[in-house]
Scaffold this active site. Structure first.
Site, PDB file in Angstrom:
ATOM      1  CB  THR A  82       4.552   2.195  -8.677  1.00  0.00           C
ATOM      2  OG1 THR A  82       3.298   2.740  -8.703  1.00  0.00           O
ATOM      3  CG2 THR A  82       4.847   1.277  -9.884  1.00  0.00           C
ATOM      4  CB  THR A  83       2.107   3.883  -4.177  1.00  0.00           C
ATOM      5  OG1 THR A  83       1.605   4.125  -5.565  1.00  0.00           O
ATOM      6  CG2 THR A  83       2.028   5.270  -3.240  1.00  0.00           C
TER       7      THR A  83
ATOM      8  CG  ASP B  39      -1.813  -0.768 -11.758  1.00  0.00           C
ATOM      9  OD1 ASP B  39      -0.956  -0.335 -12.735  1.00  0.00           O
ATOM     10  OD2 ASP B  39      -1.809  -0.086 -10.775  1.00  0.00           O
TER      11      ASP B  39
ATOM     12  CG  ASP C 235      -0.120   4.100 -11.724  1.00  0.00           C
ATOM     13  OD1 ASP C 235      -0.596   2.917 -11.085  1.00  0.00           O
ATOM     14  OD2 ASP C 235       0.835   4.071 -12.432  1.00  0.00           O
TER      15      ASP C 235
HETATM   16  N1  LIG Z   1      -9.564  -3.131   1.310  1.00  0.00           N
HETATM   17  C1  LIG Z   1      -8.488  -2.952   1.554  1.00  0.00           C
HETATM   18  N2  LIG Z   1      -8.116  -2.881   2.778  1.00  0.00           N
HETATM   19  C2  LIG Z   1      -6.981  -2.610   3.229  1.00  0.00           C
HETATM   20  N3  LIG Z   1      -6.030  -2.386   2.322  1.00  0.00           N
HETATM   21  C3  LIG Z   1      -5.937  -2.798   1.046  1.00  0.00           C
HETATM   22  C4  LIG Z   1      -7.375  -2.892   0.704  1.00  0.00           C
HETATM   23  N4  LIG Z   1      -7.509  -3.173  -0.605  1.00  0.00           N
HETATM   24  C5  LIG Z   1      -6.167  -2.917  -0.823  1.00  0.00           C
HETATM   25  N5  LIG Z   1      -5.276  -2.593  -0.032  1.00  0.00           N
HETATM   26  C6  LIG Z   1      -3.770  -2.349   0.160  1.00  0.00           C
HETATM   27  O1  LIG Z   1      -3.570  -1.288  -0.475  1.00  0.00           O
HETATM   28  C7  LIG Z   1      -2.217  -1.200  -1.092  1.00  0.00           C
HETATM   29  C8  LIG Z   1      -2.025  -0.934  -2.590  1.00  0.00           C
HETATM   30  O2  LIG Z   1      -2.253   0.218  -2.852  1.00  0.00           O
HETATM   31  P1  LIG Z   1      -2.128   1.005  -4.079  1.00  0.00           P
HETATM   32  O3  LIG Z   1      -2.659   0.561  -5.359  1.00  0.00           O
HETATM   33  O4  LIG Z   1      -2.667   2.390  -3.987  1.00  0.00           O
HETATM   34  O5  LIG Z   1      -0.596   1.296  -4.099  1.00  0.00           O
HETATM   35  P2  LIG Z   1       0.574   0.379  -4.746  1.00  0.00           P
HETATM   36  O6  LIG Z   1      -0.123  -0.904  -5.347  1.00  0.00           O
HETATM   37  O7  LIG Z   1       1.803   0.273  -4.130  1.00  0.00           O
HETATM   38  O8  LIG Z   1       1.092   1.345  -6.122  1.00  0.00           O
HETATM   39  P3  LIG Z   1       0.233   1.539  -7.592  1.00  0.00           P
HETATM   40  O9  LIG Z   1      -0.996   0.783  -7.574  1.00  0.00           O
HETATM   41  O10 LIG Z   1       0.074   2.999  -7.596  1.00  0.00           O
HETATM   42  O11 LIG Z   1       1.161   1.112  -8.418  1.00  0.00           O
HETATM   43  C9  LIG Z   1      -1.744  -2.721  -0.946  1.00  0.00           C
HETATM   44  O12 LIG Z   1      -0.940  -2.974   0.449  1.00  0.00           O
HETATM   45  C10 LIG Z   1      -2.967  -3.532  -0.674  1.00  0.00           C
HETATM   46  O13 LIG Z   1      -2.954  -4.511   0.452  1.00  0.00           O
HETATM   47 MG   LIG Z   2      -1.831  -0.871  -6.626  1.00  0.00          MG
END
Ligand SMILES: Nc1ncnc2c1ncn2[C@@H]1O[C@H](COP(=O)(O)OP(=O)(O)OP(=O)(O)O)[C@@H](O)[C@H]1O
Ligand SMILES: [Mg+2]
Length: 551
Positions: free
Chosen positions: A98-99, A394, A65
């Site tokens: 957030t990332t 989340d 996260d």
């Molecule tokens: N099956 C998938 N294939 C490709 N991309 C995906 C898939 N599932 C989720 N994603 C992508 O992953 C990203 C989100 O990743 P992640 O949750 O690690 O980061 P975040 O939401 O930016 O931050 P955090 O969850 O740490 O607050 C999004 O861009 C989402 O579209």
């Molecule tokens: Mg996320």
């Protein structure tokens, strides 16, 4: 710092202060921010890696996260701290992304640095970024898919997407169901629009069993036991009183002395106390309640009397839990026992003390249409339970976002590419150097599909060019599905995210990058011998020096 006036140096800062200006200051700030973005990069997406963070007490956190990673890292550099703020803002406003926000911020600064090196002034870059951000938000609105809330498919899919990148991904389907049910239970309709507060969902966690045993309770679970061993441990369909004052005889603020000269006087004195306590108990029993939930302490004698009346009592409940109990049971919080009226009484179909793991917890459940509910998280180890809590946070936020603004985007880098394409076109309509800034913004957005691809161990160059080409052909939702490693329509892959999250990412990332770019002078006071921690003071100006490291 000094300046020469007629040969006499004028000192305006204390000894030990440091100052860096112009490009040097910009460079050092950009560097620091980029290092932060680089750190979280590998955690992006379902194929991203987790981080193990060890704090100064040796406590270990395992997470992917973004906000948690940055919170746990003890970041000192002031510009790097601004990136931590980005993650915080993103988390508070949208709860997910957030990332991504931090990575885009870093990419915006990286591109800006290239422009600065080409002698484009920071102000022009900032203006260009502002224009690009406005256009990006409009584009996102335009491509967003409207959601019919009566069909819960999108809500569940978005919750699953939010948890796909977490340690508990294996159970995402199961947890997503709980998140959707919980939010829909506490959501309220106001003027045709839904409002939901994630704080109305109490999240309790107890290690033990497995994540599959995580449950949604239509009521509140208290991490407290029944106060007296003689009280019932289970009461069905009770009337419930919620009290926020103590059931004790108040002690005087001053030391008072009472002279007791005979056994009779002693007896009378104790009797008097007992009578007062009995009166409290009588007032409670008169209401017919079978359960008393109290925020403050309860005298031993009162506990004894209440147990004899067969009333179940829990004491020292947190204020925030009392408020949730009120929303769940429909009861009002009572301060003065004399004022209890029947309308203040709450209801639940069952109040029961149960042993969960090694602890006893009290369940107030089966509430009719509760406005607050509980999710009790279980899991193999403490770290799993902790990460499950963060992931569920989340998921809850994402469902709330869509309930409040029923629009979604497909993920996997598709929206970033689509916006990037729109911005490149838009750049052509702008004059001179602003055009360069908008183009840089467009390129910075491509870091997301690029990072998703890299983290999945795929070839970024091939995939990115295929993605660009297919977006050019008008395939709005083509992205990279990281499990299959294929470039495909992300709506078919069922990867959906709230529009609100993506909009907030653009806003937070642009704001942070602009703020850092605007600084061309860093004046830092010298270090104190024993640095005090200023409560809410300016984020860590101490210890800043040109090129200071992030760690
Ligand atoms: N099956 C998938 N294939 C490709 N991309 C995906 C898939 N599932 C989720 N994603 C992508 O992953 C990203 C989100 O990743 P992640 O949750 O690690 O980061 P975040 O939401 O930016 O931050 P955090 O969850 O740490 O607050 C999004 O861009 C989402 O579209
Ligand atoms: Mg996320």
């Amino acid at each position: 710092m000094s300046a020469q006036t007629g040969g006499i140096p004028v000192l305006i800062l204390k000894e030990g202060s440091s100052r860096s200006r112009g490009k040097e200051a910009q460079h050092s700030n950009i560097m620091a921010a980029k290092v932060v973005a680089e750190t979280v990069k590998s955690a992006l997406g379902p194929k991203g890696m987790d981080k193990m963070l060890v704090d100064s007490f040796g406590d270990v956190t395992i997470t992917s996260d973004g906000r948690t990673i940055l919170d746990e890292m003890d970041i000192q550099h002031p510009a790097a701290k601004m990136m931590v703020e980005v993650a915080k803002t993103q988390d508070n406003e949208a709860g997910d992304g957030t990332t991504t926000a931090v990575i885009i911020s870093g990419a915006l600064l990286d591109k800006a640095e290239e422009l600065i090196n080409k002698n484009v002034h920071a102000t022009i870059i900032i203006d260009g970024y502002k224009k690009a951000s406005d256009r990006a938000l409009k584009t996102l609105e335009k491509i967003a898919i409207s959601v019919d809330l009566s069909l819960q498919g999108y809500l569940k899919k978005a919750a699953i997407t939010a948890m796909a990148s977490k340690l508990v991904a294996e159970h995402r389907g199961y947890l997503a169901d709980l998140a959707v049910k919980a939010i829909l239970q506490v959501a309220e309709k106001e003027a045709g629009k839904y409002k939901a507060d994630v704080d109305d969902i109490k999240v309790e966690k107890k290690p033990g069993e497995s994540v599959r045993e995580t449950k949604l309770i239509n009521g509140i679970v208290l991490d407290k036991e029944v106060v007296h061993s003689g009280m019932p441990k289970r009461v069905e369909n009770p009337k419930i009183a919620l009290l926020d004052s103590a059931l004790e005889i108040e002690k005087t603020e001053f030391d008072a002395k009472i002279n007791i000269e005979s056994p009779e006087q002693m007896d009378a004195f104790l009797k008097q106390e007992e009578t007062m306590l009995r009166e409290m108990v009588d007032k409670i029993t008169a209401t017919g309640v079978k359960v008393l939930l109290c925020q403050k302490g309860i005298d031993d004698m009162v506990q004894h009397f209440l147990s004899r009346k067969g009333i179940l009592v829990v004491r020292r409940i947190k204020k925030s839990d009392m408020e949730k109990l009120s929303k769940a049971t429909g009861g009002k919080i009572i301060t003065n026992l004399d004022d209890i009226n029947p309308a203040d009484i709450g209801y639940a179909s069952l109040v029961e003390e149960r042993k969960i793991g090694n602890d006893k917890m009290t369940f107030v459940e089966g509430c009719k249409n509760p406005r607050a509910v509980t999710i009790l998280i279980r899991g193999g180890t403490e770290r799993i339970v902790d990460e499950a809590e963060r992931s569920l946070h989340d998921a809850l936020c994402v469902v709330r976002d869509i309930v409040e603004e029923p629009k979604v985007l497909a993920g996997g880098g598709a929206p970033e590419l689509e916006v990037s394409r729109a911005l490149k076109k838009y750049a052509g309509t702008l004059p001179g150097r602003e055009q360069l800034a908008v183009e840089c913004f467009a390129e910075a957005l491509e870091t997301i599909p690029l990072t998703l691809t890299e983290n999945a161990g795929l070839d970024p160059i091939d995939i990115l060019s295929e993605l660009r080409a297919r977006h050019e052909k008008g395939e709005t939702w083509t992205g990279i599905e990281v499990h299959s490693g294929k470039v495909q329509d992300m709506t078919q892959a069922g990867v959906f995210e709230p529009l609100a999250v993506k909009k907030q990412i653009i806003k937070s990332a642009t704001e942070a990058a602009s703020m850092i770019l605007k600084i061309d002078d860093v004046i830092a006071a010298g270090k104190m011998k024993t640095p005090p921690t200023p409560p809410g003071g300016p984020p860590g100006m101490g210890g800043m020096g040109p090129g200071a490291g992030v760690y």
